[in-house]
Design a protein around this motif. Sequence first.
Motif, PDB file in Angstrom:
ATOM      1  N   UNK A  27      -1.677  -6.403 -11.416  1.00 16.73           N
ATOM      2  CA  UNK A  27      -0.800  -6.186 -10.263  1.00 16.73           C
ATOM      3  C   UNK A  27       0.370  -5.292 -10.662  1.00 16.73           C
ATOM      4  N   UNK A  28       0.921  -5.535 -11.861  1.00 12.94           N
ATOM      5  CA  UNK A  28       2.042  -4.716 -12.322  1.00 12.94           C
ATOM      6  C   UNK A  28       1.606  -3.259 -12.522  1.00 12.94           C
TER       7      UNK A  28
ATOM      8  N   UNK B  55      -3.596  13.834 -12.417  1.00 12.31           N
ATOM      9  CA  UNK B  55      -3.718  12.512 -11.816  1.00 12.31           C
ATOM     10  C   UNK B  55      -2.555  12.291 -10.857  1.00 12.31           C
TER      11      UNK B  55
ATOM     12  N   UNK C  86       8.178   3.591  -0.226  1.00 14.73           N
ATOM     13  CA  UNK C  86       7.220   2.663   0.373  1.00 14.73           C
ATOM     14  C   UNK C  86       6.929   1.499  -0.583  1.00 14.73           C
ATOM     15  N   UNK C  87       6.939   1.778  -1.891  1.00 13.95           N
ATOM     16  CA  UNK C  87       6.729   0.695  -2.863  1.00 13.95           C
ATOM     17  C   UNK C  87       7.813  -0.377  -2.716  1.00 13.95           C
TER      18      UNK C  87
ATOM     19  N   UNK D 247       8.485  -4.179  -4.412  1.00  9.36           N
ATOM     20  CA  UNK D 247       8.540  -3.645  -5.770  1.00  9.36           C
ATOM     21  C   UNK D 247       9.929  -3.074  -6.029  1.00  9.36           C
TER      22      UNK D 247
ATOM     23  N   UNK E 158       3.423   7.103  -6.771  1.00 12.00           N
ATOM     24  CA  UNK E 158       3.032   7.785  -5.531  1.00 12.00           C
ATOM     25  C   UNK E 158       4.201   7.927  -4.572  1.00 12.00           C
ATOM     26  N   UNK E 159       4.906   6.836  -4.325  1.00 11.79           N
ATOM     27  CA  UNK E 159       5.866   6.794  -3.217  1.00 11.79           C
ATOM     28  C   UNK E 159       6.846   5.639  -3.438  1.00 11.79           C
TER      29      UNK E 159
ATOM     30  N   UNK F 255       0.017  12.576  -8.090  1.00 12.73           N
ATOM     31  CA  UNK F 255      -0.089  13.159  -6.757  1.00 12.73           C
ATOM     32  C   UNK F 255       1.273  13.695  -6.336  1.00 12.73           C
TER      33      UNK F 255
ATOM     34  N   UNK G 103       1.573   2.458 -10.365  1.00 13.39           N
ATOM     35  CA  UNK G 103       0.962   3.602  -9.690  1.00 13.39           C
ATOM     36  C   UNK G 103       1.528   3.795  -8.287  1.00 13.39           C
ATOM     37  N   UNK G 104       1.780   2.680  -7.585  1.00 12.83           N
ATOM     38  CA  UNK G 104       2.349   2.776  -6.236  1.00 12.83           C
ATOM     39  C   UNK G 104       3.732   3.419  -6.304  1.00 12.83           C
TER      40      UNK G 104
ATOM     41  N   UNK H 142      10.721  -1.369 -12.355  1.00 15.67           N
ATOM     42  CA  UNK H 142       9.488  -0.693 -12.766  1.00 15.67           C
ATOM     43  C   UNK H 142       9.803   0.468 -13.710  1.00 15.67           C
TER      44      UNK H 142
ATOM     45  N   UNK I 122      -0.768  -1.718 -10.877  1.00 12.46           N
ATOM     46  CA  UNK I 122      -0.870  -1.122  -9.542  1.00 12.46           C
ATOM     47  C   UNK I 122       0.519  -0.794  -9.008  1.00 12.46           C
ATOM     48  N   UNK I 123       1.489  -1.655  -9.320  1.00  9.18           N
ATOM     49  CA  UNK I 123       2.866  -1.399  -8.874  1.00  9.18           C
ATOM     50  C   UNK I 123       3.411  -0.136  -9.544  1.00  9.18           C
TER      51      UNK I 123
ATOM     52  N   UNK J 271      -5.109  -0.089 -14.122  1.00 11.61           N
ATOM     53  CA  UNK J 271      -6.158  -0.224 -13.129  1.00 11.61           C
ATOM     54  C   UNK J 271      -6.381  -1.640 -12.630  1.00 11.61           C
TER      55      UNK J 271
END
Lengths: 234, 290
Positions: free
Chosen positions: B164-165, B285, B178-179, B184, B174-175, B287, B170-171, B189, B167-168, B161
Amino acid sequence: MALLEVENLSAGYGLFQALRGISLAAEEGETLAIVGANGAGKTTLLRTICGALPAMTGRVSFDGTSIENSSAHQLARLGISMVPEGRKLFPSLTVEDNLIIGSYPKRKGFWTVERVYALFPELVKRRNNRGLDLSGGEQQMVAIGRALMANPRLLLMDEISLGLAPIVVNQIYKSLPEISGHGTSIVLVEQDLNRALSVSNHVYCLLEGHVELSGLSAQMDRQALIDAYFGANA
Amino acid sequence: MIATSTMLNGVLLGGLYALYGLGLSLTFGIMRTVNLAHGDIIVLATYLALITTQVLGLTPLMSLAVLVPVMFCIGYGLQRLILNRTLKDGMMPAVIITFGLSFVIQNGLLLGFSADRQVLRQGAIETMGVTLAPGVTIGVFPILTLAVLLVMIFALQAFMGRTLLGRAFRATSDDPATAELMGIDGKRIYGLAMGLSFAIIAVTGVVMGIRSNFSPFDGPARLIFAFEVIIIGGMGSIYGVLAGGLILGIAQTIGGAINPTFFQLAGHLVTLGILVVRPSGLFPETIERD
């Protein structure tokens, strides 16, 4: 030397060749508009420049370095940011987290979360919302802000007016001079010729994967551009 | 009193099951592929702890200082050198590779350590208990297990949460395409996520080895419990792992209290029930990707 130089670039998907020998150049601080009908290759061109799609043949150079074989995440660190078609916010991240993730390339510069909020004040009250709870216009602002957070030297924007109300589009386009004012070059894909001409220094019209017409936006003959757009002389 | 005791023991057992699920939930949430060798890797970590304690003369818990970084590197290497090569072909190759890895680990451990059951010796804490009320006694080590689990869950949640890593991570979940545009490197990752999962597995393996004896073929049963935990809790949810572990643990102890042969069956039935009522678990959680 131009910041971005594209020479004789071809690219496509599988056996389908979407770009057939495109050449263009953008100087530092300049705004370039790419116009053309659906399927002309505009999105493919941006995706190839930013490294999301490999080039088949030809050269792309950024600040004198060959980048046609670089991947998207490497180019983001070099200073090429993309506002993708359809905005593509990260759905499980809040607005603020979407902006923060844009700073992942760790490039220093003018843009910070607070300065993006100053550019798009309507995002402040949305900062803790998830990306998909926003209106289309707000989502587009987040997508632009997210790209700015990398402090890019070159900002690629794909159809930022797609599906938005004209009043919202006006507001977003008003932010472009401020963005280029901080030294970022912009390459913009736009379907609307008037908007494309008013915001850019140079305009390139694509037709079936090649440059049909290009020139200074201020001196562009509108009828010639419309003919090129629809392929009247092809 | 028996009811209280049963509930408490269920909660404490659930702490162990949640540990089983935590590493699996992390990699599934980010990479969307299932590590079928998860249970065997837990057992592998237990055997690595056994070697470390024998060679270096450390207690099992102290061996974690060596084991956690070693397991992180093994996980990172497995992802970067093998699994990342198959990303463009969908999730099936990773499933088949980890399925194969499961057999390699089981039979490798059989060759090296024989089928004899082994145990990690931590000392007196293994059997210490606290009597809360007449007839209600709970073990100290299970309480410690639950505490370790809670610390890891809160640490993982804070990492995801607030950094930065994180968030990377989670990004990318998600996708991933786009990450990449955000700078990224998805393959890195994925490597870090698998490394982190293996580091969690190191802790899980040591805790498991102290609580019960183990043999080379214990992995698949651990994998089933881990699966049930993330099915109940919801794919990709860190707090869901806690809920899933507790529900599974309580269901098993209640089943076992009714009739000892119902112990595992009760857990499976609760999992099936939740699959019927909420197919994506209690706290989904992750998506759906396009």
